[in-house]
Design an enzyme around this catalytic site. Structure first.
Site, PDB file in Angstrom:
ATOM      1  N   TYR A 179      12.350  20.433  10.197  1.00  0.00           N
ATOM      2  CA  TYR A 179      12.190  20.279  11.643  1.00  0.00           C
ATOM      3  C   TYR A 179      13.398  20.375  12.298  1.00  0.00           C
ATOM      4  CZ  TYR A 179      12.761  15.361  11.442  1.00  0.00           C
ATOM      5  OH  TYR A 179      13.289  14.002  11.282  1.00  0.00           O
ATOM      6  N   CYS A 180      13.380  20.534  13.762  1.00  0.00           N
ATOM      7  CA  CYS A 180      14.317  20.577  14.874  1.00  0.00           C
ATOM      8  C   CYS A 180      13.741  20.330  16.055  1.00  0.00           C
ATOM      9  CB  CYS A 180      15.424  21.674  14.478  1.00  0.00           C
ATOM     10  SG  CYS A 180      14.631  23.156  14.803  1.00  0.00           S
ATOM     11  N   THR A 181      14.714  20.353  17.102  1.00  0.00           N
ATOM     12  CA  THR A 181      14.350  20.077  18.281  1.00  0.00           C
ATOM     13  C   THR A 181      13.122  20.982  18.746  1.00  0.00           C
ATOM     14  OG1 THR A 181      16.549  19.421  18.942  1.00  0.00           O
ATOM     15  CG2 THR A 181      15.087  19.340  20.732  1.00  0.00           C
ATOM     16  N   ILE A 208      10.171  19.475  17.544  1.00  0.00           N
ATOM     17  CA  ILE A 208       9.714  18.121  17.922  1.00  0.00           C
ATOM     18  C   ILE A 208       9.252  18.215  19.376  1.00  0.00           C
ATOM     19  CG2 ILE A 208      10.520  15.819  18.374  1.00  0.00           C
ATOM     20  CD1 ILE A 208      13.083  16.689  16.585  1.00  0.00           C
TER      21      ILE A 208
END
Length: 322
Positions: A179-181, A208
């Site tokens: 996952y990332c922003t 996120i």
């Protein structure tokens, strides 16, 4: 105050033949709408965050969605009281996210990990034989992350492939979630993982930010806040049971306040309370605290005597002047 402004976070992998020309035209378009923000343009697509009044961001989204280049583009939208950027920049770049894979580069439209909805992601995180890899930088992880996620020891995204290769045994024969922003880094990173031979790879669709807005999961299993690349610096994600995981750089106490080291040649981002910012002159090391261009000293107009008095409390001294 009423929240009349909107912050748009988006990306789209497509083909832009002339990134330089597109960037110049797009900057003029953004300025005509009084937007502020940062947009990157490459031959592989576009990646941006912009802020503006609702009617202006609505017009921007409408124009982008009407452009055949960006058919199906998705915007994540936050409400704010004011702009979260000072200026408007649109810059051409060789890559949207800097992995520098060269001949091993991945086209996310051809190869990427399975997209999981927030609900699917929450369920997948709890399954056995699953590892969760945070695809962001260490300072992003430190202020907030998914519970149990692995923290790669990296300062920049381009370091992640080498880190994975060095720690490959942790992930073999397991399902990998990453996952990332907002999702853009994982589109490419998850594809790279598959290219490296990891078969079962999935990513959090929309990142996120989308997870925190989902009305069902409400950010559950996220600890801390989410680092963002604008003047807000962090935003809340977990609306069920929020926690603080960030620790003050100087004393280790719970902290979610980021500052940049006052030494302009360092500029390291650290978590720091207001009290410790004043105590340590916003310098992350003794050398930064006595640097002749220390911005904290300049901003507070400290005389050499006042500067030394602060240092005395730390057992430090200004260097002798020749």
């Amino acid at each position: 105050m009423s929240k009349d402004y909107r912050v748009l976070l988006y990306y789209y992998y497509t083909t832009i033949e002339d990134p330089e020309g597109f960037a110049k035209e797009h900057l003029a378009f953004c300025k005509s709408l009084q937007l502020k923000g940062r947009v990157l343009v490459a031959k592989e697509g576009i990646n941006g965050t912009v802020s503006g009044l609702k009617e202006h961001t609505d017009a921007y989204m409408e124009a982008m969605k009407a452009n055949p280049l960006f058919e199906g583009i998705v915007f994540k939208v936050d409400e704010e009281e004011q702009h979260v950027f000072k200026k408007m920049h649109v810059r051409p770049r060789p890559e949207l996210v800097t992995l520098r894979l060269n001949e091993d580069d991945v086209n996310p439209n051809e190869l990427t990990g399975k997209h999981l909805s927030p609900k699917e992601w929450r369920e997948a995180m709890l399954a056995e034989d699953t590892v969760v890899i945070d695809a962001r930088n260490d300072y992003e992880y430190d202020v907030g992350h998914f519970r149990g996620a692995i923290r790669p020891d990296i300062k920049a995204f381009r370091e992640l492939p080498d880190w994975i290769r060095q720690n490959k045994e942790q992930f073999e024969n397991k399902r990998i979630l990453t996952y990332c922003t907002g999702g853009i880094r994982c589109e490419k990173f998850s594809g790279w993982l598959k290219k490296e031979g990891f078969e079962d790879v999935a990513q959090l669709d929309g990142g996120i930010v989308t997870y925190g807005k989902d009305p069902e999961v409400k950010g559950e299993l996220w600890d801390g806040k989410c680092y963002v690349f604008d003047e807000r610096l962090t935003v809340p994600i977990n609306h069920v049971a929020p926690t603080v995981v960030g620790k003050d750089y100087f004393d280790g106490k719970p902290c979610e306040r980021y500052v940049n080291c006052a030494n302009p040649e360092c500029n390291k981002q650290i978590l720091c309370s207001e009290e410790n910012e004043h105590k340590y002159l916003r310098g992350c090391t003794p050398e930064c605290r006595v640097h002749p261009r220390n911005l904290y000293v300049k901003e507070h107009q400290l005389s050499p005597e006042e500067h030394q008095a602060r240092l005395d409390a730390l057992g430090e001294k200004l260097p002798a002047r020749l």
